[in-house]
Write an enzyme that holds these catalytic residues in place. Structure first.
Site, PDB file in Angstrom:
ATOM      1  CG  HIS A  86      -2.038  -0.904   1.108  1.00  0.00           C
ATOM      2  ND1 HIS A  86      -3.669  -1.151   2.095  1.00  0.00           N
ATOM      3  CD2 HIS A  86      -2.182  -1.694   0.136  1.00  0.00           C
ATOM      4  CE1 HIS A  86      -3.861  -2.004   1.166  1.00  0.00           C
ATOM      5  NE2 HIS A  86      -3.519  -2.574   0.367  1.00  0.00           N
ATOM      6  CD  GLU A  88      -2.438   4.752   2.769  1.00  0.00           C
ATOM      7  OE1 GLU A  88      -3.418   4.932   2.211  1.00  0.00           O
ATOM      8  OE2 GLU A  88      -1.762   3.535   1.796  1.00  0.00           O
ATOM      9  CB  CYS A 116      -5.869  -0.878   4.660  1.00  0.00           C
ATOM     10  SG  CYS A 116      -4.795  -0.984   4.895  1.00  0.00           S
ATOM     11  CB  CYS A 119      -1.214   1.004   6.429  1.00  0.00           C
ATOM     12  SG  CYS A 119      -1.426   0.511   4.894  1.00  0.00           S
TER      13      CYS A 119
END
Length: 172
Positions: A86, A88, A116, A119
């Protein structure tokens, strides 16, 4: 000066950077960009996609994303099969790789989506106390965010779009 001088706020500026970062995403299901900033300085940036050295998602590098695009699984399902990092997480890892201490001194995570669960846990672990985002994410754990004392702010997309359009229309 005949025209009023305007420029983006710091939050808008860093969100524009996150929007720019997401253009590098190689994920076929969702493009996300993230920036970590502190004291009006960008510390790290990230976008979602496969790890370095792994075939890009759009080249078939992530079977889970391919299955999702083919309608074999729904959004939010089989996330443990996804090999894409991801945005992040990539920004947080960027800080670690470069030895940048990000969280404990008031850093802000800017992301085109609310992070999410995974993260969010990483951001909490390094001490980030504020997320500034453009959109909701279906796999977010808001109870965890609240318990950790992390503030979430959703920026106005229209304002970011206005600044982005200005980039293309500005002449020297």
């Amino acid at each position: 000066m005949s025209e009023q001088f305007t420029r983006p706020s710091w939050d808008e500026y860093f969100m524009l950077q996150a929007e720019l970062a997401k253009l590098r995403s190689n994920c076929i299901t969702r493009k996300v960009g993230a920036v970590i900033a502190r004291d009006h300085r960008q510390l790290a940036t990230g976008y979602n996609g496969t790890p370095p050295g792994i075939k890009n998602c759009y080249e078939g590098g992530c079977k889970r994303c391919t299955d999702r695009m083919e309608g074999k699984i729904k959004s939010g399902e089989a996330l443990d099969r996804c090999v894409c990092n991801h945005a992040e997480a990539n920004a947080i890892m960027h800080c670690a790789i470069l030895g940048i201490e990000a969280g404990t001194q008031g850093a802000i995570l800017y992301s085109t989506f609310v992070p999410c669960l995974e993260c969010t846990k990483m951001a909490i672990t390094i001490g980030i106390k504020k997320f500034i985002c453009l959109d909701e994410y279906p796999e977010t754990n808001y109870d965890l965010i609240k318990e950790a004392g992390v503030e979430i702010e959703i920026l106005n997309k229209n304002k970011i779009e206005q600044w982005a359009k200005m980039l293309l229309s500005t002449t020297d």
